[in-house]
Design a protein around this motif. Structure first.
Motif, PDB file in Angstrom:
ATOM      1  N   LEU A   1      99.604  49.262 -17.613  1.00  0.00           N
ATOM      2  CA  LEU A   1      99.207  48.725 -16.309  1.00  0.00           C
ATOM      3  C   LEU A   1      99.156  49.856 -15.295  1.00  0.00           C
ATOM      4  CD1 LEU A   1      98.543  46.150 -14.720  1.00  0.00           C
ATOM      5  CD2 LEU A   1     100.970  46.001 -14.126  1.00  0.00           C
ATOM      6  N   THR A   2      97.995  50.038 -14.682  1.00  0.00           N
ATOM      7  CA  THR A   2      97.816  51.111 -13.704  1.00  0.00           C
ATOM      8  C   THR A   2      98.007  50.590 -12.289  1.00  0.00           C
ATOM      9  OG1 THR A   2      95.428  50.697 -13.573  1.00  0.00           O
ATOM     10  CG2 THR A   2      96.185  52.263 -15.235  1.00  0.00           C
TER      11      THR A   2
ATOM     12  N   VAL B   1      90.398  40.665 -18.350  1.00  0.00           N
ATOM     13  CA  VAL B   1      91.208  39.448 -18.240  1.00  0.00           C
ATOM     14  C   VAL B   1      92.688  39.773 -18.356  1.00  0.00           C
ATOM     15  CG1 VAL B   1      91.805  37.279 -19.402  1.00  0.00           C
ATOM     16  CG2 VAL B   1      89.405  37.874 -19.047  1.00  0.00           C
ATOM     17  N   PHE B   2      93.047  40.610 -19.338  1.00  0.00           N
ATOM     18  CA  PHE B   2      94.461  40.934 -19.528  1.00  0.00           C
ATOM     19  C   PHE B   2      95.002  41.748 -18.353  1.00  0.00           C
ATOM     20  CE2 PHE B   2      98.162  43.060 -21.413  1.00  0.00           C
ATOM     21  CZ  PHE B   2      98.796  41.954 -21.966  1.00  0.00           C
TER      22      PHE B   2
ATOM     23  N   LYS C   1      98.416  42.117 -13.643  1.00  0.00           N
ATOM     24  CA  LYS C   1      98.428  42.596 -12.267  1.00  0.00           C
ATOM     25  C   LYS C   1      98.774  41.502 -11.265  1.00  0.00           C
ATOM     26  CE  LYS C   1      97.256  46.130  -9.483  1.00  0.00           C
ATOM     27  NZ  LYS C   1      97.798  47.482  -9.582  1.00  0.00           N
ATOM     28  N   TYR C   2      98.253  40.308 -11.498  1.00  0.00           N
ATOM     29  CA  TYR C   2      98.326  39.286 -10.458  1.00  0.00           C
ATOM     30  C   TYR C   2      99.029  37.995 -10.874  1.00  0.00           C
ATOM     31  CZ  TYR C   2      94.582  42.332  -8.787  1.00  0.00           C
ATOM     32  OH  TYR C   2      93.842  43.431  -8.401  1.00  0.00           O
ATOM     33  N   MET C   3      99.289  37.802 -12.182  1.00  0.00           N
ATOM     34  CA  MET C   3      99.823  36.500 -12.598  1.00  0.00           C
ATOM     35  C   MET C   3     101.024  36.619 -13.532  1.00  0.00           C
ATOM     36  SD  MET C   3      96.228  34.464 -13.205  1.00  0.00           S
ATOM     37  CE  MET C   3      95.314  35.878 -13.840  1.00  0.00           C
ATOM     38  N   MET C   4     101.780  37.696 -13.452  1.00  0.00           N
ATOM     39  CA  MET C   4     102.912  37.896 -14.341  1.00  0.00           C
ATOM     40  C   MET C   4     103.973  36.809 -14.189  1.00  0.00           C
ATOM     41  SD  MET C   4     103.072  40.145 -16.662  1.00  0.00           S
ATOM     42  CE  MET C   4     104.835  40.338 -16.871  1.00  0.00           C
ATOM     43  N   ASN C   5     104.124  36.259 -12.999  1.00  0.00           N
ATOM     44  CA  ASN C   5     105.133  35.219 -12.772  1.00  0.00           C
ATOM     45  C   ASN C   5     104.800  33.922 -13.487  1.00  0.00           C
ATOM     46  OD1 ASN C   5     106.590  36.948 -11.115  1.00  0.00           O
ATOM     47  ND2 ASN C   5     105.579  36.255  -9.245  1.00  0.00           N
TER      48      ASN C   5
ATOM     49  N   LEU D   1      94.561  36.889 -27.085  1.00  0.00           N
ATOM     50  CA  LEU D   1      95.774  36.541 -27.817  1.00  0.00           C
ATOM     51  C   LEU D   1      96.255  37.705 -28.672  1.00  0.00           C
ATOM     52  CD1 LEU D   1      97.757  34.212 -28.461  1.00  0.00           C
ATOM     53  CD2 LEU D   1      96.281  33.650 -30.407  1.00  0.00           C
ATOM     54  N   PHE D   2      95.364  38.334 -29.435  1.00  0.00           N
ATOM     55  CA  PHE D   2      95.759  39.477 -30.261  1.00  0.00           C
ATOM     56  C   PHE D   2      96.066  40.699 -29.401  1.00  0.00           C
ATOM     57  CE2 PHE D   2      93.534  37.028 -33.609  1.00  0.00           C
ATOM     58  CZ  PHE D   2      94.543  37.016 -34.555  1.00  0.00           C
ATOM     59  N   TYR D   3      95.341  40.869 -28.318  1.00  0.00           N
ATOM     60  CA  TYR D   3      95.597  41.968 -27.385  1.00  0.00           C
ATOM     61  C   TYR D   3      97.003  41.825 -26.807  1.00  0.00           C
ATOM     62  CZ  TYR D   3      94.217  45.388 -23.768  1.00  0.00           C
ATOM     63  OH  TYR D   3      94.103  46.497 -22.956  1.00  0.00           O
ATOM     64  N   TRP D   4      97.350  40.629 -26.411  1.00  0.00           N
ATOM     65  CA  TRP D   4      98.670  40.337 -25.862  1.00  0.00           C
ATOM     66  C   TRP D   4      99.751  40.591 -26.908  1.00  0.00           C
ATOM     67  CZ3 TRP D   4      99.271  35.570 -22.161  1.00  0.00           C
ATOM     68  CH2 TRP D   4     100.458  35.692 -21.435  1.00  0.00           C
ATOM     69  N   LEU D   5      99.481  40.200 -28.148  1.00  0.00           N
ATOM     70  CA  LEU D   5     100.436  40.443 -29.223  1.00  0.00           C
ATOM     71  C   LEU D   5     100.713  41.929 -29.374  1.00  0.00           C
ATOM     72  CD1 LEU D   5     102.106  39.464 -31.661  1.00  0.00           C
ATOM     73  CD2 LEU D   5     100.015  39.610 -33.038  1.00  0.00           C
ATOM     74  N   GLY D   6      99.668  42.745 -29.323  1.00  0.00           N
ATOM     75  CA  GLY D   6      99.862  44.191 -29.412  1.00  0.00           C
ATOM     76  C   GLY D   6     100.714  44.723 -28.273  1.00  0.00           C
TER      77      GLY D   6
END
Length: 323
Positions: free
Chosen positions: A53-54, A123-124, A129-133, A169-174
């Motif tokens: 995350l930049t 999207v990720f 950046k904006y929806m981690m909560n 989904l797979f991106y998030w898994l990584g």
């Protein structure tokens, strides 16, 4: 430690892109079933693994990813268009396909991945950046979208938007695997784990998912949960192999240049199809024995090695998206 981690990721991409090319070069159906069961999820996973995350804005992220993914997409599409125009090939590239407006990208079909990966990355980034909560709610929403999309198989949507949920989904898994350092634990990547993963993978793709030839671009994934289990097991296998054998210069070089290989290996397919027709006197079939399909793949990667060396020696590699 960071350098070693990145080295094995490049090695995993190198193995993955080799399998992608082999699957496209007249591989038999059993070989395709084994390869296609996880090869594109692997690339989403590895991209998520190296995600950072930049501090920049969404606009800066879009500009960066456009240079890295969308620009190569159009460059390779233009080269494809020129080849189809200049060579006596029974194929064409419409405006809709050139722009990926109708869910198809024309002859050079692997290019769909660049557009979908761009969308997944954006999207990720927005999630992080904006929806981690709200990540728990977002995860279940994402999982729901993936399950729903699995009921609509064999479809093609503009810009591959129907593939984005499962790509995320797979991106998030990584990303999660990287944050939890699961692949840095010895027992996780042990020989026992490797053998179990092989057993799970082969059993799932041939029996659990009933020999489904997975096509992620059209969401032809068969049963969702067997597909998910097989993909995770396949990804795990490649990661273990990459960690164990890295660094191997050839594989890491192929991994670093997997984008170039993805966008150009169909040009070799044009050459091979014409050679097969000249030698046999009939159009190339969809599959051939392992020795031929694997042999053509190895020849292609030998050629890529020469291309990388020549372009780097001439100082023009970056013009071809070669690293």
């Amino acid at each position: 430690m960071e350098r070693k981690r990145l080295a094995w990721v490049d090695t995993a991409k190198g193995i993955g892109i080799f399998l992608v090319v082999w699957g496209h070069f007249y591989a038999s159906e059993p070989i395709k079933i084994i390869i296609y069961g996880f090869h594109m999820p692997l690339f989403f996973f590895l991209s998520g693994y190296v995600f950072r995350l930049t501090e920049g804005s969404m606009w800066l992220m879009i500009k960066k990813k456009s240079r890295q993914l969308i620009l190569p997409f159009f460059v390779f599409q233009m080269v494809t268009f020129l080849l189809l125009f200049l060579l006596p090939i029974k194929s064409s590239l419409s405006v809709e396909e050139f722009l990926y407006l109708n869910g198809e990208v024309g002859f050079n079909s692997p290019l769909w991945f660049l557009v979908v990966l761009f969308e997944v990355e954006i999207v990720f980034f927005a999630f992080q950046k904006y929806m981690m909560n709200q990540k728990v709610y977002i995860f279940f929403l994402l999982l729901s979208l993936v399950i729903i999309s699995s009921f609509y198989q064999g479809i093609h949507r503009p810009f591959g938007i129907h593939v984005v949920p499962i790509g995320v989904l797979f991106y998030w898994l990584g990303h999660v695997v990287r944050r939890q350092s699961w692949l840095e634990k010895g027992r996780i990547i042990s020989c026992t784990s490797f053998l179990i993963a092989i057993l799970v993978y082969l059993t799932t793709i041939f029996y659990g998912n009933e020999k489904q030839l997975v096509g992620l671009r059209s969401m032809n994934i068969g049963s969702f949960f067997p597909f998910l289990l097989a993909s995770v097991a396949g990804i795990f296998l490649i990661c273990i192999i990459a960690i164990r054998v890295q660094p191997i210069t050839g594989l890491t070089n192929f991994g670093r240049n997997s984008l170039f290989i993805l966008g150009t290996h169909y040009f070799f397919l044009i050459i091979y199809s014409n050679l097969i027709q000249i030698v046999t006197g009939e159009p190339a079939h969809s599959s051939y024995p392992v020795y031929l399909s694997l042999g053509l793949t190895i020849i292609t990667f030998v050629a890529y090695t020469s291309i990388f060396k020549i372009t780097q020696k001439l100082g023009v590699a970056h013009y071809f998206f070669i690293k």
